[in-house]
Design a protein around this motif. Structure first.
Motif, PDB file in Angstrom:
ATOM      1  N   ALA A  53       0.811  -1.224   0.000  1.00  0.00           N
ATOM      2  CA  ALA A  53       0.000   0.000   0.000  1.00  0.00           C
ATOM      3  C   ALA A  53       0.841   1.271   0.000  1.00  0.00           C
ATOM      4  CB  ALA A  53      -0.918  -0.010   1.220  1.00  0.00           C
ATOM      5  N   THR A  54       2.128   1.154   0.287  1.00  0.00           N
ATOM      6  CA  THR A  54       2.935   2.376   0.361  1.00  0.00           C
ATOM      7  C   THR A  54       3.236   2.922  -1.041  1.00  0.00           C
ATOM      8  OG1 THR A  54       5.005   1.117   0.361  1.00  0.00           O
ATOM      9  CG2 THR A  54       4.080   1.683   2.510  1.00  0.00           C
ATOM     10  N   ALA A  58       5.733   0.708  -5.323  1.00  0.00           N
ATOM     11  CA  ALA A  58       5.741   0.666  -6.793  1.00  0.00           C
ATOM     12  C   ALA A  58       6.995   1.323  -7.361  1.00  0.00           C
ATOM     13  CB  ALA A  58       4.492   1.337  -7.350  1.00  0.00           C
ATOM     14  N   CYS A  59       7.519   2.306  -6.637  1.00  0.00           N
ATOM     15  CA  CYS A  59       8.745   2.987  -7.098  1.00  0.00           C
ATOM     16  C   CYS A  59       9.915   2.010  -7.147  1.00  0.00           C
ATOM     17  CB  CYS A  59       9.080   4.145  -6.163  1.00  0.00           C
ATOM     18  SG  CYS A  59       7.785   5.383  -6.001  1.00  0.00           S
ATOM     19  N   ILE A  60      10.050   1.195  -6.098  1.00  0.00           N
ATOM     20  CA  ILE A  60      11.160   0.226  -6.076  1.00  0.00           C
ATOM     21  C   ILE A  60      10.959  -0.836  -7.154  1.00  0.00           C
ATOM     22  CG2 ILE A  60      12.349  -1.550  -4.719  1.00  0.00           C
ATOM     23  CD1 ILE A  60      11.828   0.134  -2.225  1.00  0.00           C
ATOM     24  N   VAL A  61       9.706  -1.294  -7.305  1.00  0.00           N
ATOM     25  CA  VAL A  61       9.417  -2.312  -8.319  1.00  0.00           C
ATOM     26  C   VAL A  61       9.782  -1.769  -9.710  1.00  0.00           C
ATOM     27  CG1 VAL A  61       7.546  -3.585  -9.478  1.00  0.00           C
ATOM     28  CG2 VAL A  61       7.645  -3.491  -6.952  1.00  0.00           C
ATOM     29  N   GLU A  62       9.434  -0.497  -9.975  1.00  0.00           N
ATOM     30  CA  GLU A  62       9.676   0.059 -11.312  1.00  0.00           C
ATOM     31  C   GLU A  62      11.147   0.427 -11.546  1.00  0.00           C
ATOM     32  OE1 GLU A  62       6.951   3.051 -12.652  1.00  0.00           O
ATOM     33  OE2 GLU A  62       8.321   3.736 -14.240  1.00  0.00           O
ATOM     34  N   ARG A  63      11.755   1.075 -10.550  1.00  0.00           N
ATOM     35  CA  ARG A  63      13.112   1.602 -10.765  1.00  0.00           C
ATOM     36  C   ARG A  63      14.205   0.594 -10.415  1.00  0.00           C
ATOM     37  NH1 ARG A  63      13.073   6.545 -13.553  1.00  0.00           N
ATOM     38  NH2 ARG A  63      11.056   7.490 -13.134  1.00  0.00           N
ATOM     39  N   SER A  86       2.406  10.484   3.290  1.00  0.00           N
ATOM     40  CA  SER A  86       2.633   9.705   2.077  1.00  0.00           C
ATOM     41  C   SER A  86       3.126  10.588   0.936  1.00  0.00           C
ATOM     42  CB  SER A  86       1.338   9.017   1.647  1.00  0.00           C
ATOM     43  OG  SER A  86       1.532   8.420   0.356  1.00  0.00           O
ATOM     44  N   GLY A  87       4.022  10.026   0.143  1.00  0.00           N
ATOM     45  CA  GLY A  87       4.512  10.708  -1.050  1.00  0.00           C
ATOM     46  C   GLY A  87       3.416  10.942  -2.077  1.00  0.00           C
ATOM     47  N   ARG A  88       2.293  10.261  -1.925  1.00  0.00           N
ATOM     48  CA  ARG A  88       1.133  10.536  -2.800  1.00  0.00           C
ATOM     49  C   ARG A  88       0.592  11.937  -2.570  1.00  0.00           C
ATOM     50  NH1 ARG A  88      -0.292   5.499  -1.029  1.00  0.00           N
ATOM     51  NH2 ARG A  88       0.082   3.940  -2.636  1.00  0.00           N
ATOM     52  N   ASP A  89       0.710  12.398  -1.310  1.00  0.00           N
ATOM     53  CA  ASP A  89       0.072  13.668  -0.925  1.00  0.00           C
ATOM     54  C   ASP A  89       1.042  14.848  -0.863  1.00  0.00           C
ATOM     55  OD1 ASP A  89      -2.264  12.128  -0.494  1.00  0.00           O
ATOM     56  OD2 ASP A  89      -1.498  11.571   1.494  1.00  0.00           O
ATOM     57  N   VAL A  90       2.290  14.568  -0.553  1.00  0.00           N
ATOM     58  CA  VAL A  90       3.250  15.658  -0.361  1.00  0.00           C
ATOM     59  C   VAL A  90       4.583  15.318  -1.021  1.00  0.00           C
ATOM     60  CG1 VAL A  90       2.310  16.521   1.835  1.00  0.00           C
ATOM     61  CG2 VAL A  90       3.998  14.676   1.884  1.00  0.00           C
ATOM     62  N   ASN A  91       5.364  16.362  -1.325  1.00  0.00           N
ATOM     63  CA  ASN A  91       6.750  16.166  -1.736  1.00  0.00           C
ATOM     64  C   ASN A  91       7.574  16.336  -0.463  1.00  0.00           C
ATOM     65  OD1 ASN A  91       9.482  16.655  -2.460  1.00  0.00           O
ATOM     66  ND2 ASN A  91       8.823  17.088  -4.562  1.00  0.00           N
ATOM     67  N   LYS A  92       8.044  15.211   0.078  1.00  0.00           N
ATOM     68  CA  LYS A  92       8.689  15.261   1.401  1.00  0.00           C
ATOM     69  C   LYS A  92      10.021  16.002   1.378  1.00  0.00           C
ATOM     70  CE  LYS A  92       6.511  10.876   2.597  1.00  0.00           C
ATOM     71  NZ  LYS A  92       6.700   9.540   3.203  1.00  0.00           N
ATOM     72  N   PHE A  93      10.705  16.014   0.245  1.00  0.00           N
ATOM     73  CA  PHE A  93      11.939  16.818   0.158  1.00  0.00           C
ATOM     74  C   PHE A  93      11.588  18.298   0.319  1.00  0.00           C
ATOM     75  CE2 PHE A  93      13.630  12.922  -1.648  1.00  0.00           C
ATOM     76  CZ  PHE A  93      14.945  12.921  -1.227  1.00  0.00           C
TER      77      PHE A  93
END
Lengths: 191, 191
Positions: A53-54, A58-63, A86-93
């Motif tokens: 759900a994180t 999907a980022c690790i699977v793709e990259r 979640s990175g879905r909602d915010v740009n944590k950097f």
């Protein structure tokens, strides 16, 4: 006589790992992970576990790549923030003010201000249950010179990593610092 | 600007896990392992990595079970001893004076004096390289009442687990204690 506590994930210490990834659109993200550890010396490998759900999954699977950053204890607010949203909602950097650095070795980013970073190439994916384990080969470690000792390797008391207290389902979940040096490994137990 | 340290197994903190097994003749053994960590919440699972050359490797393959004991910092000589010698040559329970307890749930032993023990049933075996990773389902956790807090879960500062400094290929390899409480997880980073 020991007391039974039930089937729980009670290990001490557990690390606070800031896992860095790029998403499909190359937006950089970080997520805080305590489930993981070194899993092989040769090749040097680290395992990190994530729920499907994180956003990072999907980022690790793709990259097929990720970084693992180790924050210092004076960065606990940043480390905790990265685990809360979640990175879905915010740009944590952007939200934390951390500077994005693109790894020159793997397709993943890390934060310049986080003092120690392991750059990893995905080697194995193991479905276990709620969590999927990603095993990454550590292709390089990069460190802020301020956390190194004279021999060029990290000094525990300069790095001051955070220790996570995993006693969840209770009010305990917290962070600790690292304490004093106790003795030399492969030495103090010699007979 | 970060400095490159090369491809190394530099993670902070790493645990000091005393992995308990029975051999073919039901001789109990313990081995000290720093490569591992929690890898799944549901089912609760822990991973430990061992070289094929170790005495414990064949024990886990045969018995499909192991325990993971967490020693307190006042037991560092015992924890270090257990990592220095092989179960092929010595009976480590006898040499350390630890009392063998046979798990009532899995085919593996643990030491009564080690304050926290995870009893594990082998779920997955992953060949990575020099190390093989064993993923065990945690079927119960047993603790010495002296390390528990009022809510019945371990208290980090009563347990006082040992932190391993994995900076090897250097003179650094050592043990640290756990330091002071820094803040509440899933809380201090809230915005």
């Amino acid at each position: 006589m020991k007391k039974s506590l039930g089937a729980r994930t009670l290990l001490y210490p557990t690390p606070v790992m800031l896992v860095g990834t790029y998403d499909h659109d190359r937006k950089p993200n970080l997520v805080t992970v305590a489930w993981g550890g070194i899993c092989c010396s040769q090749p040097p490998c680290i395992a990190v576990s994530l729920r499907k759900a994180t956003y990072s999954y999907a980022c690790i699977v793709e990259r097929k790549a990720f970084t693992v950053g180790i924050a210092s204890e004076n960065q606990i607010k940043i480390a905790d923030y990265i685990g809360l949203y979640s990175g879905r909602d915010v740009n944590k950097f952007v939200e934390t003010g951390l500077s994005v650095v693109r790894s020159d070795l793997v397709d993943a980013p890390y934060a310049e201000e986080i003092p120690l970073v392991l750059e990893c190439r995905l080697l194995h994916t193991l479905e276990i249950g709620l969590h999927t384990q990603f095993v990454g080969e550590i292709v390089d470690v990069k460190a802020n010179p301020a956390v190194l000792s004279q021999d060029g390797l990290p000094d525990m008391l300069k790095l001051r990593p955070i220790v996570f207290d995993s006693a969840h389902h209770s009010g305990h979940r917290g962070y600790h610092g690292v304490g004093p040096y106790l003795g030399e490994a492969f030495s103090v137990g010699k007979k």
